[in-house]
Design a protein around this motif. Structure first.
Motif, short mmCIF file in Angstrom:
data_model
loop_
_atom_site.label_atom_id
_atom_site.label_comp_id
_atom_site.label_asym_id
_atom_site.label_seq_id
_atom_site.Cartn_x
_atom_site.Cartn_y
_atom_site.Cartn_z
N GLN A 19 5.72 6.55 3.15
CA GLN A 19 4.75 6.94 4.15
C GLN A 19 4.97 8.40 4.57
N ASN A 20 3.92 9.00 5.10
CA ASN A 20 4.01 10.33 5.72
C ASN A 20 4.49 11.41 4.77
N SER A 21 3.83 11.45 3.60
CA SER A 21 4.06 12.53 2.63
C SER A 21 5.52 12.71 2.25
N TRP B 154 8.51 16.67 12.05
CA TRP B 154 7.96 15.44 11.48
C TRP B 154 6.51 15.25 11.89
N ARG B 155 6.21 15.56 13.16
CA ARG B 155 4.83 15.39 13.64
C ARG B 155 3.88 16.30 12.86
N ALA C 72 -0.88 11.95 6.62
CA ALA C 72 -1.53 10.67 6.90
C ALA C 72 -2.65 10.80 7.92
N ARG C 73 -2.44 11.60 8.97
CA ARG C 73 -3.49 11.75 9.97
C ARG C 73 -4.71 12.45 9.39
N ARG D 160 4.22 17.29 9.77
CA ARG D 160 4.01 16.69 8.44
C ARG D 160 3.02 15.54 8.52
N TRP D 161 3.13 14.72 9.54
CA TRP D 161 2.21 13.59 9.72
C TRP D 161 0.78 14.09 9.94
N CYS E 88 8.81 5.69 9.31
CA CYS E 88 8.12 5.50 8.03
C CYS E 88 8.37 4.11 7.46
#
Length: 243
Positions: free
Chosen positions: A100-102, A185-186, A193-194, A188-189, A41
């Motif tokens: 970044q990333n919530s 983590w993936r 963000a994705r 959450r991304w 991040c």
């Protein structure tokens, strides 16, 4: 139908930070937070009051090595993954943090610069970094100060090391520590963000086709902090649940 995304723009998150004014006796009485690094991040600071600095350590790039960036009201500063950073409070330093990333930087994507013997496995690391949520505030503060001072010990060793080997070893240990949490983590991304980027792409496609019907689904959200004064890595935090 266009996929919606109702989070903050770009899947970022915010918190309000009052940087610790605790002096570090082993560091000449300098006041400030706990040095640490994020692995996936970027993080940004919007300084809203007071003054101080952020000290950074990097291994490579255009700003390699040890640097000090002054912070004052109105300053916007940011850094990418792999940047070890330490906030220094020189007078009521207050910051709105953009993550970044919530909000992943405050939800696991951080490794403190502890001495190497505390970076060997997640259990050892947790034993000196986790602040018990149900403990009295005085005990939470004691743990937060103790881990700050322990991280400063490792940070000074990295800052004073000759050559890149010590910092590279810290990167290696940090990557091994977080590996068990990468699937979380993936996810959450992907939700943040994705999804936000994908929604923009779909909207652009629709507009090119003359379809603007998704604009009828517009909405507004507002929140107050869900918690005030939490003991964070760098200071006391006001945090938002859904931002």
């Amino acid at each position: 139908m266009v996929s919606g995304f109702s989070g903050l723009p770009g899947g970022v998150a915010v918190s309000h930070l009052s940087v610790y004014d605790w002096p570090a006796e082993a560091d000449g009485g300098v006041c400030g937070g706990t040095p640490h690094m994020h692995l996936t991040c970027s993080e940004g600071y919007v300084v809203t009051g007071g003054h101080g600095a952020v000290q950074t350590l990097t291994l490579s790039g255009t700003t390699s090595g040890y640097e000090v960036t002054p912070l004052a009201a109105g300053t916007v500063a940011w850094f990418t993954p792999g940047t070890i950073h330490r906030l220094v409070n020189e007078g009521d330093l207050r910051i709105t943090v953009l993550m970044q990333n919530s909000g992943l930087p405050e939800a696991g994507d951080a490794v403190l610069t502890l001495p190497p013997e505390y970076l060997t496995d997640p259990e050892t690391y947790a034993s000196v970094t986790v602040i018990p949520a149900d403990a009295p505030e005085a005990e939470q503060e004691r743990v937060a100060r103790a881990r700050r001072d322990l991280a400063l010990e490792g940070y000074r060793a990295l800052r004073d090391a000759e050559g890149p080997e010590a910092l590279a070893a810290f990167h290696r240990a940090a990557a091994a520590l977080v590996r068990p949490r990468l699937a979380e983590w993936r996810e959450r991304w992907e939700r943040g963000a994705r999804a936000a980027a994908s929604a923009t792409g779909e909207q652009l496609d629709r507009l090119e086709q003359g379809d603007f019907s998704y604009l009828a689904d517009a909405g507004v959200r507002a929140e107050q902090p869900s918690a005030y004064g939490k003991f964070g890595m760098c200071g006391r935090l006001d945090v938002y649940k859904g931002a």
